[in-house]
Design an enzyme around this catalytic site. Structure first.
Site: not given
Ligand code: LLP
Length: 414
Positions: A238, A278, A315, A319, A344-345
């Site tokens: 996160g 991530g 994104r 979002y 086409c959106e």
């Molecule tokens: N652990 C779990 C259980 C998760 O669900 C996620 C992300 C992570 C770790 C990694 O989170 P990060 O460090 O990347 O924030 N598509 C969205 C983000 C969706 C995140 C889903 N879960 C975006 O582009 O902002």
């Protein structure tokens, strides 16, 4: 280093982006290995060197070359599907380097991961625990489990990527978790090793993380008083990045990484700690390189139509996310407009109401912060082939780490 101007032209490290466009076409994602290495180094110094187990959340970007790079720094992977499991194995991760998260796992997925004796499952519901117990019993083995706790902490992020609030589908409330842990003997094939929390994504304010650490300290103390001894705590991912200033170093972007690691280590250091980052590892490592197809005006609205689209980077549409637009040739901005794709959106826009230069057909531009949740969330909507990924390596060479999908490949599914 990283993405920078040299003689008014945009470079990725030592490589002119015009050269990449000529060589591999557009749209394409261009990654800097130097940035990926720098990010991995920071996570290693902050966390791995303090004894944390780091599992890279491969949903952010699952290119095998990137997975291999992070593996070489001692990271494991956080997976959420059989597909991600297969990819992790393809790259060479051992079962012991894999943890399996996600709110719904199929019977086949549970079996596959049990057979490989993965490190642990992050279990999100009673039904999942029951399925896992039944499957492990049938196989005559033990499953290692961290229960995913929903601590009802507001991560102060976009509602679509908040996961730690009661109204989010993720995890179980404190009462349910306590109930399960104090009746662990009802699940003889489950080893309840600990807890997992992931409160959300793109978190820029450190406070929710510090609140989580305090919450877990209190909660695990209360559990211990009831005779529940846990050994592992996974604090999730996160960590947010700065989309407004995409080319800065992650320690400037996410300055609280050190504080977070230190505080967790101090207050929860008696547990084996885990994190699952991530985005922070990959977001700033890439741009989406696109060519301008043409410009148009509707009244006083100025549109720059590019060959990249929401199929490459969803994104902004999903979002309302901000991604910086950077011209290949350094130009002065002169007017307000939208950078849009050909899909086409009406929502197919990469940037809205930005100060932009005068562009013309054939100009190159980049959409920044395209390393996380860009390619991995790509699609073939409008029968657009998936775009290639190009890695500019630390030694200055270029590696095509994913080629452009062909039409024959797309049609072969029908
Ligand atoms: N652990 C779990 C259980 C998760 O669900 C996620 C992300 C992570 C770790 C990694 O989170 P990060 O460090 O990347 O924030 N598509 C969205 C983000 C969706 C995140 C889903 N879960 C975006 O582009 O902002």
């Amino acid at each position: 280093m990283s993405f920078h101007y040299r003689d008014n032209r945009l470079y990725c490290d030592e490589v002119d982006l015009d050269f990449v466009a000529e060589q591999f076409g557009t749209p394409s994602y261009v990654y800097s290995e130097n940035i990926l290495k720098r990010n991995a180094e920071v996570i290693k110094n902050c966390f791995i060197d303090r004894g944390f187990q780091v599992s890279y959340a491969m949903k952010a970007n699952s290119n095998p070359k990137i997975l291999q790079l992070f593996k070489s720094y001692g990271m494991g992977v956080d997976i959420v599907s059989a597909g991600e499991y297969q990819l992790a194995k393809h790259v060479g991760f051992q079962g012991s380097e894999i943890n399996f998260a996600g709110v719904g796992k199929t019977a086949d997925e549970l079996k596959l991961a049990l057979e490989d004796e993965i490190d642990h499952f992050n279990v999100e519901s009673l039904f999942e625990l029951e399925h896992l117990e039944a499957q492990a019993a049938q196989m005559g083995i033990q499953a290692s489990v961290l229960l995913r706790l929903n601590p009802d902490i507001d991560p102060q992020t976009h509602p679509h990527i908040s996961t730690g609030l009661k109204q989010n589908k993720f995890g179980m409330g404190a009462e349910m978790v306590t109930q399960l842990l104090t009746h662990a003997d009802q699940y003889p094939h489950i080893n309840f090793d600990g807890l997992h929390c992931h409160i959300g994504s793109q978190i820029l304010n450190p406070q929710p993380f510090l609140d989580l650490i305090d919450y877990l300290e209190i909660f695990t103390t209360a559990l211990a008083a009831q005779g529940v001894k846990l050994t592992h705590l996974d604090l999730g991912g996160g960590f947010g990045v700065n989309y407004e200033n995409p080319f800065e170093d992650i320690l400037e972007t996410t300055p609280y990484l050190e504080t977070f690691a230190e505080s967790a280590h101090k207050k929860l250091g008696s547990f084996q700690l885990h994190i699952q980052p991530g985005r922070v590892l990959v977001a700033n490592s890439a741009v989406l390189l696109s060519r301008v197809l043409g410009v148009k005006e509707n009244g006083d609205h100025y549109f720059v139509v590019i060959d990249g689209a929401t199929t490459d980077l969803i994104r902004p549409a999903l979002y309302d996310a901000y991604h910086e637009i950077t011209s290949y040739e350094k130009k002065d901005v002169s007017r307000l407009g939208d950078v849009v794709g050909p899909v086409c959106e009406s929502s197919d826009a990469l940037a809205k109401q930005r100060q932009l230069p005068e562009y013309g057909t054939g100009d190159l531009l980049t959409v920044a912060s395209a390393g996380a949740y860009a390619s991995s969330m790509g699609s073939t909507y409008n029968m657009r082939p998936r775009s290639p990924e190009v890695l500019v390596k630390a030694d200055g060479s270029i590696d095509l780490i994913k080629r452009r999908q062909t039409f024959a490949e797309m049609i072969s599914l029908y």
